[in-house]
Design an enzyme around this catalytic site. Sequence first.
Site, PDB file in Angstrom:
ATOM      1  N   SER B  12      -2.827 -32.910 -17.942  1.00  0.00           N
ATOM      2  CA  SER B  12      -3.480 -33.901 -18.799  1.00  0.00           C
ATOM      3  C   SER B  12      -2.412 -34.469 -19.724  1.00  0.00           C
ATOM      4  O   SER B  12      -1.298 -34.734 -19.269  1.00  0.00           O
ATOM      5  CB  SER B  12      -4.642 -33.231 -19.528  1.00  0.00           C
ATOM      6  OG  SER B  12      -5.408 -34.171 -20.213  1.00  0.00           O
ATOM      7  N   HIS B  39      -5.571 -36.277 -15.688  1.00  0.00           N
ATOM      8  CA  HIS B  39      -6.543 -37.030 -16.494  1.00  0.00           C
ATOM      9  C   HIS B  39      -5.879 -38.306 -16.978  1.00  0.00           C
ATOM     10  O   HIS B  39      -4.739 -38.282 -17.422  1.00  0.00           O
ATOM     11  CB  HIS B  39      -6.956 -36.224 -17.738  1.00  0.00           C
ATOM     12  CG  HIS B  39      -7.607 -34.922 -17.408  1.00  0.00           C
ATOM     13  ND1 HIS B  39      -7.641 -33.881 -18.302  1.00  0.00           N
ATOM     14  CD2 HIS B  39      -8.252 -34.501 -16.294  1.00  0.00           C
ATOM     15  CE1 HIS B  39      -8.293 -32.866 -17.754  1.00  0.00           C
ATOM     16  NE2 HIS B  39      -8.665 -33.215 -16.529  1.00  0.00           N
ATOM     17  N   ASP B 132      -9.369 -27.646 -18.870  1.00  0.00           N
ATOM     18  CA  ASP B 132      -9.718 -27.990 -17.497  1.00  0.00           C
ATOM     19  C   ASP B 132      -8.620 -27.461 -16.567  1.00  0.00           C
ATOM     20  O   ASP B 132      -7.437 -27.661 -16.823  1.00  0.00           O
ATOM     21  CB  ASP B 132      -9.847 -29.511 -17.365  1.00  0.00           C
ATOM     22  CG  ASP B 132     -10.387 -29.938 -16.013  1.00  0.00           C
ATOM     23  OD1 ASP B 132     -11.124 -29.138 -15.387  1.00  0.00           O
ATOM     24  OD2 ASP B 132     -10.077 -31.063 -15.575  1.00  0.00           O
TER      25      ASP B 132
END
Lengths: 275, 186
Positions: B12, B39, B132
């Site tokens: 991310s 992401h 995540d």
Amino acid sequence: MPYSGAISDEQTEILINDVLEHHGYDFTGYSRASLKRRISRLYNLDKHLSFAEFRYKTLNDAVYFKHFVEGITVNVTEMFRDPSFYKVLREHILPSLNTYPFIRIWLAGCSTGEEVYSMAILLEELNLLNKSLIYATDINPSVLEKAGQGMFPLSQMKSYSENYIAAGGKRDFSSYYSANYSLAKFDPDLKNKMIFSTHNLVSDHSFNEFQLILCRNVLIYFDRSLQFNVLQLFDQSLENLCYLALGSKETIEFSPISSRYKRVGTEKIWRKTST
Amino acid sequence: MTKRRALIIGGSAGSLDVLLKVLPELNPNVQFPIIVVVHRKQGMDSLLTDLLSYRTVLKVKEAEEKEPILNGNIYIAPSDYHLLIERDFTFSLDYSEKVNYSRPSIDVTFQSAAEAYHDGLVCLLLSGSNADGVNGLITNNLFGGISLAQEPSSAQVSYMPEQAILRTNVNILKIEEMPAYINSIS
């Protein structure tokens, strides 16, 4: 190999088979990775004590089965999703349909209806709503009930309004709804031209001839052979020289119908060029 | 039967820099697919694919639904869809609810890949500001795969690899160690 809270491949196949034999819903052509993840998710969300209990309820409890179908199919949607797509509908596709005395639109897999209301707003602004009829269908009766109410979370309106403007909308988006506690209730006049009905793309047939068919982010859940069957169903339901629109990662390329269609611009819209 | 290999890299905030440093150093005849799940903002798909393809001789492309996964390609998960791996080693896309406020979710890809590749899977979790991917690493370990995390002090945002180290077994890699590690996977 099992791991915490997950349904195994074999259990997934057992459920798919049960649901087909006992309820007549055919999920055999659904892509397994996603379907299995949805089934595992539902199993955990509903806090079942065992697979046997989950299976028993799915088989024998009609109310639970309705919930099961809604849970394992994906019902995420938004208004004016992919604004550039709606902009092309507004500026090119819908105006070109003005030559027809009557415009029939099929929105297949309409879920809770956000796309249906987006379409009605476009038609209204182009002065086409009066001579249009939007057939909105889905496999789930419960999402159609929600769609028919035309009420969406008020908290979404800021983002929907931005989408609407990015899609070429010129009006004040809030003029289309009235705030009702945490919900935005859309103008009932928009609903006059909508028909909601259950339709299963896997097993149900063509039911009319349309000038525009939209089916966005449904085919991604189907395997290739089911995708081709559904594209053939759309082909049978589409008048010549009219339009088929799919989701941003979906295509009719490599399918049996592709030779009769021509892509329009860069969005996922195809025009039927011969029968 | 020889096991089928795949490397999946999740990240991310702060992960793009790592990818730009590591991907150019990879062996041009790498014998497994590399799948990248990062992401990012919606609609920047071609930008990321272009950016990465300038830096490597390997083929970089967006993962498409039903596409067979081939060795030696770098696949980028498209924005705003979850990316899953089928048992026949093709991709599936899924527009279901966000997981960990993310779509694509790294957990979703790691978990479905673990079920397909079993002990052939290598998962690498990079810099990022949420957790995540950590549940995906746990699943990967259960299936016998190899789990890796970026050394937190080398990460622009250390939370994501820190959570991995805290919650499951991972090998910890500095950025400069990643190319050699990946090139040695066989």
